[in-house]
Design an enzyme around this catalytic site. Structure first.
Site, PDB file in Angstrom:
ATOM      1  N   PRO A 146      -7.617  -5.307   4.220  1.00 45.53           N
ATOM      2  CA  PRO A 146      -7.041  -6.280   5.155  1.00 45.53           C
ATOM      3  C   PRO A 146      -6.078  -5.760   6.211  1.00 45.53           C
ATOM      4  CG  PRO A 146      -5.914  -6.410   3.074  1.00 45.53           C
ATOM      5  CD  PRO A 146      -7.027  -5.404   2.888  1.00 45.53           C
ATOM      6  N   CYS A 147      -6.552  -4.933   7.115  1.00 43.18           N
ATOM      7  CA  CYS A 147      -5.672  -4.436   8.176  1.00 43.18           C
ATOM      8  C   CYS A 147      -5.229  -5.551   9.124  1.00 43.18           C
ATOM      9  CB  CYS A 147      -6.349  -3.309   8.948  1.00 43.18           C
ATOM     10  SG  CYS A 147      -7.974  -3.689   9.593  1.00 43.18           S
TER      11      CYS A 147
END
Length: 133
Positions: A91-92
């Site tokens: 989840p950047c």
């Protein structure tokens, strides 16, 4: 088919099922084993991304602090995040600017905004205007 490769339509069935569950709102974290090449620093950054909880965000500075990296390493941190080969799974999108704005996403700010909205981050997602075509 290329030599040395074989057709395995079920090889990604579990991954597809998890992605479907995520987008249907039934899954908040992924359980997918995969190897992603990268430097030791990129691997550390990716591990730090993995522990940012669903529905939350952090800043580049706080992420640098959690890694024990100096604030001067924020550009290197951003580059490592940008090299993430699986941006939905890892989840950047949950890493934002210090002022709460969306600062960049490999898939574009529109997609980052949609993913954050999907995770309930309405205020954050609506903070940064997206240029209209």
């Amino acid at each position: 088919m290329q030599e040395g490769r074989h057709h395995a339509p079920d090889a990604f069935a579990a991954v597809a099922a998890q992605l479907r569950s995520y987008f249907e709102g039934r899954l908040t974290s992924f359980d997918i084993e995969y190897a992603a090449p990268g430097t030791e620093f990129q691997q550390r950054v990716r591990q730090a991304l993995d522990v940012i909880p669903y529905g939350t965000t952090t800043t580049y500075g706080r992420l640098a602090d959690s890694l024990g990296a100096p604030r001067s390493a924020v550009r290197a941190l951003a580059a490592a995040i940008g090299a993430n080969p699986l941006p939905v799974v890892r989840p950047c999108r949950r890493v934002i600017g210090a002022d709460g704005s969306l600062t960049g996403y490999a898939g574009g700010l529109d997609r980052e905004r949609q993913l954050l909205l999907h995770e309930g981050q309405v205020e954050i997602a609506m903070r940064t205007p997206v240029a209209m075509p």
